[in-house]
Design a protein around this motif. Structure first.
Motif, PDB file in Angstrom:
ATOM      1  N   ALA A 104       0.838  -1.202   0.000  1.00 55.01           N
ATOM      2  CA  ALA A 104       0.000   0.000   0.000  1.00 55.01           C
ATOM      3  C   ALA A 104       0.876   1.256   0.000  1.00 55.01           C
ATOM      4  CB  ALA A 104      -0.921  -0.012   1.214  1.00 55.01           C
ATOM      5  N   GLY A 105       1.971   1.221   0.748  1.00 54.79           N
ATOM      6  CA  GLY A 105       2.910   2.344   0.713  1.00 54.79           C
ATOM      7  C   GLY A 105       3.503   2.551  -0.669  1.00 54.79           C
ATOM      8  N   THR A 106       3.744   1.454  -1.382  1.00 54.19           N
ATOM      9  CA  THR A 106       4.225   1.564  -2.766  1.00 54.19           C
ATOM     10  C   THR A 106       3.208   2.291  -3.634  1.00 54.19           C
ATOM     11  OG1 THR A 106       5.413  -0.539  -2.495  1.00 54.19           O
ATOM     12  CG2 THR A 106       5.049   0.239  -4.749  1.00 54.19           C
ATOM     13  N   MET A 107       1.931   1.990  -3.440  1.00 58.97           N
ATOM     14  CA  MET A 107       0.882   2.676  -4.193  1.00 58.97           C
ATOM     15  C   MET A 107       0.872   4.171  -3.913  1.00 58.97           C
ATOM     16  SD  MET A 107      -2.522   0.242  -4.185  1.00 58.97           S
ATOM     17  CE  MET A 107      -3.481   1.555  -4.936  1.00 58.97           C
ATOM     18  N   VAL A 108       1.065   4.543  -2.649  1.00 54.57           N
ATOM     19  CA  VAL A 108       1.084   5.964  -2.293  1.00 54.57           C
ATOM     20  C   VAL A 108       2.240   6.679  -2.987  1.00 54.57           C
ATOM     21  CG1 VAL A 108       1.354   7.605  -0.393  1.00 54.57           C
ATOM     22  CG2 VAL A 108      -0.079   5.577  -0.101  1.00 54.57           C
ATOM     23  N   LEU A 109       3.424   6.056  -2.980  1.00 50.23           N
ATOM     24  CA  LEU A 109       4.576   6.674  -3.647  1.00 50.23           C
ATOM     25  C   LEU A 109       4.349   6.797  -5.148  1.00 50.23           C
ATOM     26  CD1 LEU A 109       7.558   4.953  -1.773  1.00 50.23           C
ATOM     27  CD2 LEU A 109       6.651   7.269  -1.458  1.00 50.23           C
ATOM     28  N   LEU A 110       3.766   5.778  -5.757  1.00 52.45           N
ATOM     29  CA  LEU A 110       3.464   5.848  -7.189  1.00 52.45           C
ATOM     30  C   LEU A 110       2.465   6.963  -7.480  1.00 52.45           C
ATOM     31  CD1 LEU A 110       3.209   2.050  -8.054  1.00 52.45           C
ATOM     32  CD2 LEU A 110       4.913   3.653  -8.921  1.00 52.45           C
ATOM     33  N   ALA A 111       1.496   7.142  -6.597  1.00 51.46           N
ATOM     34  CA  ALA A 111       0.511   8.207  -6.792  1.00 51.46           C
ATOM     35  C   ALA A 111       1.181   9.575  -6.785  1.00 51.46           C
ATOM     36  CB  ALA A 111      -0.548   8.130  -5.700  1.00 51.46           C
ATOM     37  N   LEU A 112       2.085   9.787  -5.844  1.00 47.58           N
ATOM     38  CA  LEU A 112       2.780  11.071  -5.779  1.00 47.58           C
ATOM     39  C   LEU A 112       3.652  11.289  -7.012  1.00 47.58           C
ATOM     40  CD1 LEU A 112       3.793  11.035  -1.995  1.00 47.58           C
ATOM     41  CD2 LEU A 112       1.923  12.300  -3.073  1.00 47.58           C
ATOM     42  N   GLY A 113       4.292  10.205  -7.471  1.00 45.68           N
ATOM     43  CA  GLY A 113       5.107  10.321  -8.688  1.00 45.68           C
ATOM     44  C   GLY A 113       4.279  10.685  -9.907  1.00 45.68           C
ATOM     45  N   VAL A 114       3.127  10.055 -10.026  1.00 46.91           N
ATOM     46  CA  VAL A 114       2.236  10.381 -11.141  1.00 46.91           C
ATOM     47  C   VAL A 114       1.746  11.827 -11.040  1.00 46.91           C
ATOM     48  CG1 VAL A 114      -0.017   9.872 -12.158  1.00 46.91           C
ATOM     49  CG2 VAL A 114       1.544   8.020 -11.596  1.00 46.91           C
ATOM     50  N   GLY A 115       1.524  12.294  -9.812  1.00 51.51           N
ATOM     51  CA  GLY A 115       1.104  13.674  -9.627  1.00 51.51           C
ATOM     52  C   GLY A 115       2.141  14.663 -10.110  1.00 51.51           C
ATOM     53  N   VAL A 116       3.418  14.400  -9.777  1.00 51.91           N
ATOM     54  CA  VAL A 116       4.499  15.288 -10.242  1.00 51.91           C
ATOM     55  C   VAL A 116       4.599  15.262 -11.763  1.00 51.91           C
ATOM     56  CG1 VAL A 116       6.993  15.641 -10.209  1.00 51.91           C
ATOM     57  CG2 VAL A 116       5.793  15.082  -8.093  1.00 51.91           C
ATOM     58  N   LEU A 117       4.567  14.066 -12.337  1.00 51.29           N
ATOM     59  CA  LEU A 117       4.645  13.941 -13.799  1.00 51.29           C
ATOM     60  C   LEU A 117       3.452  14.610 -14.471  1.00 51.29           C
ATOM     61  CD1 LEU A 117       6.003  12.754 -16.316  1.00 51.29           C
ATOM     62  CD2 LEU A 117       4.708  10.643 -15.919  1.00 51.29           C
ATOM     63  N   GLY A 118       2.254  14.395 -13.924  1.00 49.94           N
ATOM     64  CA  GLY A 118       1.063  14.986 -14.504  1.00 49.94           C
ATOM     65  C   GLY A 118       1.093  16.506 -14.473  1.00 49.94           C
ATOM     66  N   THR A 119       1.620  17.074 -13.385  1.00 50.26           N
ATOM     67  CA  THR A 119       1.722  18.537 -13.285  1.00 50.26           C
ATOM     68  C   THR A 119       2.667  19.090 -14.341  1.00 50.26           C
ATOM     69  OG1 THR A 119       1.286  18.424 -10.908  1.00 50.26           O
ATOM     70  CG2 THR A 119       2.299  20.446 -11.750  1.00 50.26           C
ATOM     71  N   ALA A 120       3.786  18.400 -14.553  1.00 51.39           N
ATOM     72  CA  ALA A 120       4.738  18.858 -15.570  1.00 51.39           C
ATOM     73  C   ALA A 120       4.124  18.825 -16.963  1.00 51.39           C
ATOM     74  CB  ALA A 120       5.993  17.991 -15.523  1.00 51.39           C
ATOM     75  N   VAL A 121       3.420  17.742 -17.262  1.00 50.38           N
ATOM     76  CA  VAL A 121       2.772  17.630 -18.569  1.00 50.38           C
ATOM     77  C   VAL A 121       1.702  18.701 -18.728  1.00 50.38           C
ATOM     78  CG1 VAL A 121       1.293  16.154 -19.996  1.00 50.38           C
ATOM     79  CG2 VAL A 121       3.250  15.168 -18.775  1.00 50.38           C
ATOM     80  N   LEU A 122       0.954  18.968 -17.654  1.00 56.15           N
ATOM     81  CA  LEU A 122      -0.111  19.976 -17.709  1.00 56.15           C
ATOM     82  C   LEU A 122       0.447  21.369 -17.977  1.00 56.15           C
ATOM     83  CD1 LEU A 122      -3.042  20.834 -17.335  1.00 56.15           C
ATOM     84  CD2 LEU A 122      -2.629  20.910 -14.863  1.00 56.15           C
ATOM     85  N   LEU A 123       1.580  21.706 -17.352  1.00 58.83           N
ATOM     86  CA  LEU A 123       2.180  23.019 -17.575  1.00 58.83           C
ATOM     87  C   LEU A 123       2.547  23.214 -19.040  1.00 58.83           C
ATOM     88  CD1 LEU A 123       4.459  23.288 -14.403  1.00 58.83           C
ATOM     89  CD2 LEU A 123       2.439  24.676 -14.929  1.00 58.83           C
ATOM     90  N   VAL A 124       3.069  22.166 -19.656  1.00 68.02           N
ATOM     91  CA  VAL A 124       3.435  22.254 -21.076  1.00 68.02           C
ATOM     92  C   VAL A 124       2.185  22.386 -21.941  1.00 68.02           C
ATOM     93  CG1 VAL A 124       4.504  21.014 -22.998  1.00 68.02           C
ATOM     94  CG2 VAL A 124       5.570  20.977 -20.733  1.00 68.02           C
ATOM     95  N   LEU A 125       1.184  21.567 -21.677  1.00 68.14           N
ATOM     96  CA  LEU A 125      -0.030  21.595 -22.493  1.00 68.14           C
ATOM     97  C   LEU A 125      -0.770  22.928 -22.363  1.00 68.14           C
ATOM     98  CD1 LEU A 125      -1.510  18.005 -21.920  1.00 68.14           C
ATOM     99  CD2 LEU A 125      -0.415  18.910 -23.972  1.00 68.14           C
ATOM    100  N   SER A 126      -0.865  23.459 -21.143  1.00 62.55           N
ATOM    101  CA  SER A 126      -1.584  24.717 -20.959  1.00 62.55           C
ATOM    102  C   SER A 126      -0.861  25.889 -21.608  1.00 62.55           C
ATOM    103  CB  SER A 126      -1.793  24.995 -19.466  1.00 62.55           C
ATOM    104  OG  SER A 126      -0.552  25.090 -18.792  1.00 62.55           O
ATOM    105  N   ALA A 127       0.476  25.769 -21.745  1.00 60.09           N
ATOM    106  CA  ALA A 127       1.244  26.838 -22.395  1.00 60.09           C
ATOM    107  C   ALA A 127       1.158  26.770 -23.915  1.00 60.09           C
ATOM    108  CB  ALA A 127       2.707  26.765 -21.948  1.00 60.09           C
TER     109      ALA A 127
END
Length: 481
Positions: A104-127
């Motif tokens: 379950a802790g592995t899932m939490v870490l993966l979620a945070l990683g996806v959040g960081v990656l998703g934010t980076a992709v969103l910044l590029v797309l919105s620009a």
């Protein structure tokens, strides 16, 4: 590989038959709570939809529906197929509960990683494009929050803590959707709705960590790695399954437009009523199967799964018959009630096929052939996409038929793999009941919406209800072992 035998500690008495029976009944009794809870969760969402459709209109509601689908898909990607493995590992040896918390802790870490990656992709797309940053950020945050909640819920299912499981489920679905609805009364936009929805999921995620208490993956390094290897093939399988479950909304928007996607989402939520029943029954049934003695587990799966499939089939037929009144309740006439009724009549058949699939998937998982599940799910979602293009000429009904074809492929492939790699054998009568229930539900959509057709619907729905009530005691006995 078979499940590891229960360890015997020197000096401790060996578990007796009575001990094992009591343990199995405890699993079954706790599991029954998930049936009512999942039904309550689905009912709560249905109570919100009539207000959302009237407040936002077809186009804006279609954008909200699309955003929610993306949240589910990204959340599944972050989960990496681990929830089923968490439940399985919890029951394997004295270290099982600790291993489950590490996964379950592995899932939490993966979620945070996806959040960081998703934010980076969103910044590029919105620009570079017209993608709304507010909508995109809400989707990313909600995806992270949902994944953390699912991690904790997996632990709670394994630990037989239905109260905590259900509380988180209601907050992450009904309360989050209600928050979006209330926020949208001030600003009738998809961005406002999704932002409030994401805020509630963040609160739910914090509560989930406090309740579930996941551990770092390093505390059980070897078994956590083994669990991740077992879960890895479930990642594409889970993504494909979500494509089957919700990708048809995206296809409806792509092929038919925003307004059609909004109407299809209404039909899908109504068509998902028996699907909620199927999922609720599986939440109760899955732990019962996996805690059953390995020697007769396949026979137990076939016997109990046949009864549950019949129940879901009756539920699907009942919803299809009541379609006109449900559609009028869920959405105004601008959504096209006749199309909604005919569309949901085919969509309810998905739940019947899904119940049969779940039994096969448990057998394949038990045989540690999870890669086969991935192949089956990917093939099914490919059929959905390919079939949707020509069938979209039939409108919303065509998208529903494409989805039904995808699930049919999923069931056939999974059943075949279960037959090859396990002892599971469905009785021929179960296959016949499944086909008849799907066909009758689809035909029910073409009965009249008024006059003699409406009276026929009421009479047939009453008959279905009587049969369902007659079977209810047997269902309870089945789930209690």
């Amino acid at each position: 590989m078979a499940d590891s035998p229960e360890p015997v500690v020197p000096g401790d008495p060996a578990p007796t038959t009575a001990d094992r029976t009591a343990g199995a009944r405890r699993v079954a009794t706790h599991s029954l709570a998930y049936v009512g809870g999942a039904a309550l969760q689905g009912l709560g969402i249905l109570l919100i939809i009539p207000f959302a459709t009237r407040l936002l209109g077809p186009a804006e509601f279609g954008r909200v529906a699309t955003g929610l689908v993306v949240v589910q898909m990204v959340g599944t990607l972050a989960a990496a197929g681990l929830p089923q493995v968490i439940i399985r590992e919890h029951h394997r040896g004295p270290e099982g509960p600790r291993v489950a918390r590490a996964l379950a802790g592995t899932m939490v870490l993966l979620a945070l990683g996806v959040g960081v990656l998703g934010t980076a992709v969103l910044l590029v797309l919105s620009a570079l494009t017209s993608v709304s940053f507010l909508v995109g950020a809400a989707v990313v945050v909600a995806s992270v929050g949902l994944t953390v909640v699912v991690a904790a819920q997996s632990l709670m299912r394994a630990q037989l803590r239905p109260g905590s499981f259900l509380a988180l489920a209601v907050v992450a679905t009904v309360v989050a959707q209600l928050a979006g609805l209330l926020a949208a009364t001030g600003s009738r936009s998809a961005g406002t709705y999704l932002a409030a929805y994401a805020a509630v999921l963040v609160v739910a995620a914090v509560a989930a960590v406090m309740i579930g208490r996941p551990l770092p993956p390093t505390v059980e390094r070897a078994r956590t790695r083994a669990g991740i290897r077992l879960a890895a093939p479930l990642l594409p399988q889970a993504v494909a399954m979500l494509g089957l479950l919700m990708g048809d909304v995206l296809l409806a928007r792509w092929l038919l437009g925003d307004a059609a996607a909004g109407g299809y989402q209404v039909a899908l939520q109504l068509g998902n009523m028996p699907f909620v029943l199927s999922t609720a029954l599986f939440n109760a049934w899955g732990p019962l199967v996996l805690s059953h003695p390995l020697g007769n587990r396949a026979r137990f799966t076939a016997r109990t799964g046949s009864v549950l499939t019949l129940v879901v089939g009756l539920g699907a037929l009942g919803v299809a018959l009541l379609g006109p009144w449900l559609a009028a309740l869920m959405a105004p006439a601008s959504f096209g009630h006749e199309d909604l009724v005919r569309t949901l009549a085919w969509l309810v058949g998905v739940a019947v096929l899904y119940m049969l699939y779940q039994g096969g998937s448990l057998a394949v998982l038990d045989a540690e052939r999870t890669g086969r599940l991935a192949w089956a799910a990917v093939a099914a979602v490919v059929v959905l996409v390919v079939a949707a293009v020509p069938l979209s000429g039939l409108g919303l009904v065509g998208i529903a038929l494409a989805k039904l074809l995808g699930y049919l492929v999923l069931v056939v492939a999974t059943t075949w793999f279960a037959y090859r790699h396990s002892q599971l054998r469905w009785p021929p009568a179960t296959i016949v009941v499944t086909g008849v229930a799907v066909a009758l539900s689809g035909v029910a959509g073409w009965l009249g919406l008024a006059g003699p057709g409406a009276w026929a619907r009421i009479g047939l729905a009453t008959l279905v209800a009587i049969v369902g009530l007659a079977l209810a005691p047997r269902i309870v006995r089945t789930l209690r072992g």
